[in-house]
Design a protein around this motif. Structure first.
Motif, PDB file in Angstrom:
ATOM      1  N   PRO A   7       0.661  -1.140  -0.357  1.00 59.17           N
ATOM      2  CA  PRO A   7       0.234   0.034  -0.213  1.00 59.17           C
ATOM      3  C   PRO A   7       1.245   1.290  -0.228  1.00 59.17           C
ATOM      4  O   PRO A   7       2.350   0.797   0.615  1.00 59.17           O
ATOM      5  N   LEU A   8       0.498   2.039  -0.508  1.00 63.56           N
ATOM      6  CA  LEU A   8       1.170   3.988  -0.488  1.00 63.56           C
ATOM      7  C   LEU A   8       0.465   4.522   0.780  1.00 63.56           C
ATOM      8  O   LEU A   8      -0.274   4.141   1.226  1.00 63.56           O
ATOM      9  N   LYS A   9       2.156   4.661   1.372  1.00 62.31           N
ATOM     10  CA  LYS A   9       2.383   5.622   2.328  1.00 62.31           C
ATOM     11  C   LYS A   9       0.642   7.561   2.256  1.00 62.31           C
ATOM     12  O   LYS A   9       0.189   6.763   2.991  1.00 62.31           O
ATOM     13  N   GLU A  10       1.136   7.658   0.914  1.00 58.93           N
ATOM     14  CA  GLU A  10      -0.155   9.081   0.953  1.00 58.93           C
ATOM     15  C   GLU A  10       0.754   9.779  -0.486  1.00 58.93           C
ATOM     16  O   GLU A  10       1.102   9.482  -1.386  1.00 58.93           O
ATOM     17  N   GLY A  11      -0.893  10.306  -0.915  1.00 59.21           N
ATOM     18  CA  GLY A  11      -0.771  10.422  -2.208  1.00 59.21           C
ATOM     19  C   GLY A  11      -1.523   9.451  -2.619  1.00 59.21           C
ATOM     20  O   GLY A  11      -2.489   8.376  -2.333  1.00 59.21           O
ATOM     21  N   ARG A  12      -1.743   9.038  -3.844  1.00 63.16           N
ATOM     22  CA  ARG A  12      -2.659   8.404  -5.051  1.00 63.16           C
ATOM     23  C   ARG A  12      -2.013   7.586  -6.142  1.00 63.16           C
ATOM     24  O   ARG A  12      -0.836   8.198  -6.744  1.00 63.16           O
ATOM     25  N   ASP A  13      -2.332   6.553  -6.833  1.00 64.44           N
ATOM     26  CA  ASP A  13      -1.867   6.038  -7.769  1.00 64.44           C
ATOM     27  C   ASP A  13      -3.161   6.395  -8.509  1.00 64.44           C
ATOM     28  O   ASP A  13      -3.680   6.518  -8.340  1.00 64.44           O
ATOM     29  N   ARG A  14      -2.174   6.117  -9.373  1.00 69.08           N
ATOM     30  CA  ARG A  14      -3.231   6.227 -11.160  1.00 69.08           C
ATOM     31  C   ARG A  14      -3.518   4.950 -11.378  1.00 69.08           C
ATOM     32  O   ARG A  14      -2.296   4.270 -12.282  1.00 69.08           O
ATOM     33  N   LEU A  15      -4.758   4.427 -11.645  1.00 66.32           N
ATOM     34  CA  LEU A  15      -4.300   3.220 -12.327  1.00 66.32           C
ATOM     35  C   LEU A  15      -5.185   3.831 -13.924  1.00 66.32           C
ATOM     36  O   LEU A  15      -6.272   4.396 -13.898  1.00 66.32           O
TER      37      LEU A  15
END
Length: 531
Positions: free
Chosen positions: A355-363
């Motif tokens: 998982p990402l700790k902060e921010g956003r992933d992009r799909l």
């Protein structure tokens, strides 16, 4: 020094139907919006410039959330095959290009699509040999996940009957095992590796042509992925810095970084974030699969029109998870290309495990997502990067690929929005035209320009407000800039797209006929339509 923009209808995009009649700007940022007379009086001592917009319609600057800017420029300066509707027409174009090419020089073509041909013909290497007269030839399919090459190109790349398929790619062969010249995904990289190195001048020219064309269609910025393909990170990024200099050209370019370019980015001393007001480095780009057109999008079940294949996974599950893990070691978000539901499932598993700790992933694309995959996405900090124009270009043939059952949850933009998933809108240019009005039209009508029907899977139609949001506040949210971009309000950048039509009231089919009056970036007019 301030600037007053007035005598237009400014759509704030904060709420549907909300407009203001004037905007006051200082140092490239919106200071206040409201009535012209009120702003005139309040800032009388500060206003140095006034722009009368002559009753045009002003939107927050349109931003393409997914394109390839150098590739877009290449399409404009190379042989463009994207509009061809018949195999014979393509052959004629290639013969002409061959006669204009010096001996031993490469013949390049961009954007062919056999689904536009009545016979769905895919050229064989022997046919290309006859056309090319010994020159190596490389023809990129519209999806950019496949290519056609002739025998000379195969020989230069060392591709023979004995050559094994590379991981994440397919060398298409005939019944005797001989390569046909049709290369899928990473198999095309074998030929790209032996092509002449691109020059700085070539990349610069392609970028200049691209940016100027993007202004013309009303774009103030774009999220682009180019840094791995044109000599590497340093060579390509230096041309971005040169072309988008903040003086002659202002353009909000957010650059995704291919995972294979990360090491060079770090060696050059760069990290994710803003480099200038107009250039910023973004998430780690990873491809999980290919595209539906060439049957390389990775599906959980075989293709309906070819049960022998389920597509191509670019990485194994383990290697995809390892790439995400490497990004997380530096707390970097990832931007993963996932068209098929098989690729999306692999991607979500990787994001859940690391998982990402902060921010956003992009799909990116998310073209096939059933309810179970949607529920998993809802639990993750992701932004969905959609390309509405794919509906216009992929239907009706995509129904043959996926079958009636899967098509109900494919290209399902309305379902994704109703699930509360944040979405942004892009073109994937040069795969699709970069014009955002075409994307907005496709999102609203679910059909191609000129078609007379209710739309493909019409229950997935977006409202005009939802469609425009994809290219404004949606694109801003994708890069965590939703508090300063994508709306016309105090404290936001003065980036505007000016049209001669109200997209919220005109007939949807008339949207594509709207004209861009101005493209304004950082309070500067970068494009103005001739009177």
């Amino acid at each position: 020094m301030g600037t007053l923009w007035y005598n237009g209808t400014f759509f704030t995009m904060q709420n549907e139907h909300e407009t203001v009649e004037a905007v006051y700007v200082e140092n490239g940022w919106i200071t206040e919006v409201g009535k012209k007379d009120t702003l005139e009086k309040k800032y009388a001592d500060s206003i140095r410039e006034r722009h009368n917009l002559k009753q045009l319609f002003i939107y927050p600057g349109f931003v393409d959330s997914h394109l390839h800017m150098v590739g877009h420029g290449e399409k404009l300066i190379r042989l463009d095959l994207s509009g061809i509707q018949a195999a014979e027409e393509m052959k004629t174009k290639l013969v002409q290009a061959s006669t204009e090419t010096k001996r031993d020089d490469w013949i390049f073509g961009e954007g062919w699509n056999e689904n536009n041909f009545s016979d769905r013909k895919i050229f064989h290497k022997q046919e290309l040999d006859e056309i090319s007269h010994g020159n190596p030839m490389f023809l990129t399919r519209i999806c950019r996940h496949a290519a056609l090459v002739n025998s000379r190109a195969l020989a230069l790349a060392g591709i023979k009957k004995e050559t094994k398929d590379p991981e994440g790619g397919v060398i298409v062969r005939d019944d005797s095992g001989e390569p046909t010249g049709y290369l899928l995904d990473t198999a095309a990289d074998l030929v790209k590796a032996v092509m002449p190195k691109v020059s700085d001048e070539y990349v610069e020219r392609a970028l200049k042509v691209a940016v100027d064309d993007l202004y013309r269609v009303g774009l103030v910025g774009g999220h682009t992925e180019d840094l791995h393909y044109y000599g590497g990170f340093k060579q390509t990024f230096s041309q971005f810095q040169k072309v988008i200099d903040g003086k002659k050209r202002k353009f909000r370019a957010h650059l995704l970084v291919h995972h294979e370019a990360i090491a060079e980015m770090e060696a050059e001393g760069y990290e994710k974030g803003e480099v200038t007001s107009y250039l910023e480095l973004g998430a780690v780009k990873i491809f999980a699969d290919g595209a539906l057109g060439g049957r390389t999008a990775y599906l959980r079940k075989p293709y309906t029109d070819d049960p022998s294949t389920s597509g191509v996974a670019i990485h194994t599950e383990e290697s995809l998870q390892q790439l995400v893990k490497q990004a997380r070691a530096k707390n970097r978000p990832v931007a993963i290309h996932a068209i098929g539901d098989g690729a999306l499932e692999m991607t979500l598993t990787a994001l859940e495990r690391y998982p990402l700790k902060e921010g956003r992933d992009r799909l990116i694309h998310v073209q096939i997502a059933d309810p179970s995959l949607i529920e998993r996405m809802k639990k993750l900090p992701v932004i969905l990067d959609l390309q509405p124009r794919f509906v216009a270009s992929d239907f009706p043939w995509v129904i043959e690929r996926l079958g009636e059952e899967r098509i109900q949850y494919s290209f399902a933009w309305k379902t994704l929005l109703q699930a509360g998933l944040p979405c942004a809108g892009g073109s994937d240019a040069p795969i699709e035209p970069a014009d955002p009005l075409l994307g907005i039209h496709a999102a609203i009508t679910r059909k191609s320009v000129g078609e007379e029907h209710e739309g493909y899977v019409p229950e997935q139609k977006l409202t005009p407000f939802e469609a425009v949001q994809l290219f404004t506040s949606g694109s801003a949210y994708a890069i965590e800039k939703e508090h300063e971009r994508g709306q016309i309000r105090e404290g936001f950048v003065a980036d505007f797209t000016v049209l001669d039509q109200n997209l919220f009231t005109i007939a949807p089919d008339d949207i594509v006929h709207a004209n861009v009056g101005m493209t304004i970036v950082d309070n500067s007019i970068m494009y103005k339509k001739s009177e």
